[in-house]
Motif scaffolding. Structure first.
Motif, mmCIF file in Angstrom:
data_model
loop_
_atom_site.group_PDB
_atom_site.id
_atom_site.type_symbol
_atom_site.label_atom_id
_atom_site.label_comp_id
_atom_site.label_asym_id
_atom_site.label_seq_id
_atom_site.Cartn_x
_atom_site.Cartn_y
_atom_site.Cartn_z
ATOM 1 N N ALA A 219 68.291 -3.178 35.025
ATOM 2 C CA ALA A 219 68.244 -4.056 33.854
ATOM 3 C C ALA A 219 67.783 -5.465 34.201
ATOM 4 O O ALA A 219 67.989 -6.397 33.422
ATOM 5 N N SER A 220 67.142 -5.621 35.354
ATOM 6 C CA SER A 220 66.650 -6.926 35.793
ATOM 7 C C SER A 220 65.224 -7.149 35.315
ATOM 8 O O SER A 220 64.317 -6.394 35.669
ATOM 9 N N ASP A 221 65.024 -8.214 34.528
ATOM 10 C CA ASP A 221 63.672 -8.537 34.065
ATOM 11 C C ASP A 221 62.733 -8.763 35.241
ATOM 12 O O ASP A 221 61.575 -8.336 35.226
ATOM 13 N N GLN A 222 63.223 -9.438 36.274
ATOM 14 C CA GLN A 222 62.373 -9.738 37.429
ATOM 15 C C GLN A 222 61.960 -8.459 38.142
ATOM 16 O O GLN A 222 60.798 -8.299 38.534
ATOM 17 N N VAL A 272 68.250 -0.922 30.166
ATOM 18 C CA VAL A 272 66.974 -0.816 30.875
ATOM 19 C C VAL A 272 65.824 -1.005 29.891
ATOM 20 O O VAL A 272 64.879 -1.762 30.150
ATOM 21 N N ALA A 273 65.911 -0.323 28.747
ATOM 22 C CA ALA A 273 64.849 -0.424 27.743
ATOM 23 C C ALA A 273 64.671 -1.867 27.271
ATOM 24 O O ALA A 273 63.547 -2.340 27.085
ATOM 25 N N ARG A 274 65.779 -2.572 27.093
ATOM 26 C CA ARG A 274 65.694 -3.961 26.610
ATOM 27 C C ARG A 274 65.071 -4.871 27.668
ATOM 28 O O ARG A 274 64.338 -5.812 27.330
ATOM 29 N N MET A 280 57.665 -6.972 28.357
ATOM 30 C CA MET A 280 56.496 -6.706 27.529
ATOM 31 C C MET A 280 56.219 -7.893 26.583
ATOM 32 O O MET A 280 55.082 -8.314 26.426
ATOM 33 N N ALA A 281 57.279 -8.440 25.987
ATOM 34 C CA ALA A 281 57.137 -9.560 25.074
ATOM 35 C C ALA A 281 56.602 -10.798 25.797
ATOM 36 O O ALA A 281 55.856 -11.605 25.230
ATOM 37 N N SER A 282 56.969 -10.947 27.066
ATOM 38 C CA SER A 282 56.553 -12.118 27.834
ATOM 39 C C SER A 282 55.054 -12.105 28.146
ATOM 40 O O SER A 282 54.478 -13.133 28.487
#
Length: 284
Positions: A219-222, A272-274, A280-282
């Motif tokens: 769940a880590s964006d990085q 994870v999906a979020r 994706m939004a970034s």
């Protein structure tokens, strides 16, 4: 555990030292030795296994040992399989870190991808990816009918677009993760395929979702952003496609858990999906 072995093995296989390793809902896994002393694995399929696992056998046959274990022999409900080794990619991650493990996964996936240039026919029973996504589409339809613009609805839309425009369609493992990639005498190999058919970025997507017990990574964006960039460069594919499969696969997993009323696991999958959704939004 010799007294736990009730299977009768073909004499021509010349196996010895059978020892029950584990029993699953589809099979009994038995460790054996070949005539030359080499370790091997016998998978004794039950009725469920005969229905669900033969696609995976056809996947292994298609790859013929290039990036995957080999099917050494098959008779009735018994499969004699190459022993992949005892060291998993999860062991490697725990010792050397996520980036090192991801690099190995890339190498393995590239070997599997390379097998599509050999003009070999696909087994007719491989499950198309659209069929694999059935639970996500069902959950999204329920949410739409309830007026809920949920993440399932968004993920189903992404999946529909990707599945309508597949690239490099080939047999897929369907469950590539850190404990299904093992190190042995022939290097890192995949085991336990499901036997799907579609865009190979679906197999790459499952790596975002693993290891299951490492929600800090999943769940880590990085981590999502780094892995997506690594895969985009390695496989020469658009990063949005890779992220789209990653997000939709995580939502698909959440839909399966929702069907099973395992809402805690469903929420972890949605985490994870979020994370993928945010990356994706970034991208703008």
């Amino acid at each position: 555990m010799a007294d736990s072995i009730h299977e009768t093995f073909p004499a021509e296989w010349q196996i010895s030292s059978p020892e029950l390793f584990v029993e699953t809902h589809t099979s009994r896994i038995i460790m054996v030795r070949l005539a030359d002393g080499t370790p091997a694995v016998i998978k004794a399929l039950n009725e469920t296994g005969m229905r669900e696992e033969l696609r995976g056998v056809h996947y292994l046959d298609w790859h013929d040992g290039n990036g995957s274990i080999r099917v050494l022999a098959e008779k009735g409900n018994l499969l004699l399989l190459e022993h992949a080794g005892n060291r998993t990619l999860l062991d490697h991650l725990n010792e050397h870190g996520d980036d090192a493990a991801t690099a190995i996964a890339v190498d393995v996936l590239l070997k599997l991808l390379a097998n599509n240039g050999q003009s070999k026919s696909f087994a007719p029973d491989l499950r198309p990816l659209r069929e694999q996504y059935a639970s996500l589409f069902k959950k999204a339809e329920i949410d739409r009918n309830n007026g809920d613009a949920s993440i399932f609805v968004e993920a189903a839309g992404i999946a529909d677009t990707l599945l309508s425009n597949p690239v490099d369609v080939q047999p897929l493992h369907g469950d590539v993760h850190h404990e299904n990639i093992l190190l042995g005498d022939r290097g890192w190999l995949v085991i336990d395929p499901q036997g799907l058919l579609g865009d190979p970025m679906y197999d790459a997507a499952n790596m975002f979702y693993n290891p299951l017990e490492r929600q800090d990574l999943r769940a880590s964006d990085q981590r999502v952003a780094t892995m997506a960039l690594t895969f985009s460069r390695a496989f020469n594919r658009d990063i949005r496609t890779i992220l789209g499969y990653a997000m939709s696969h995580a939502a698909l997993s959440a839909s399966w858990h929702t069907e099973d009323e395992n809402f805690e696991e469903a929420e972890l999958s949605l985490g994870v999906a979020r994370a993928v959704q945010r990356v994706m939004a970034s991208l703008g």
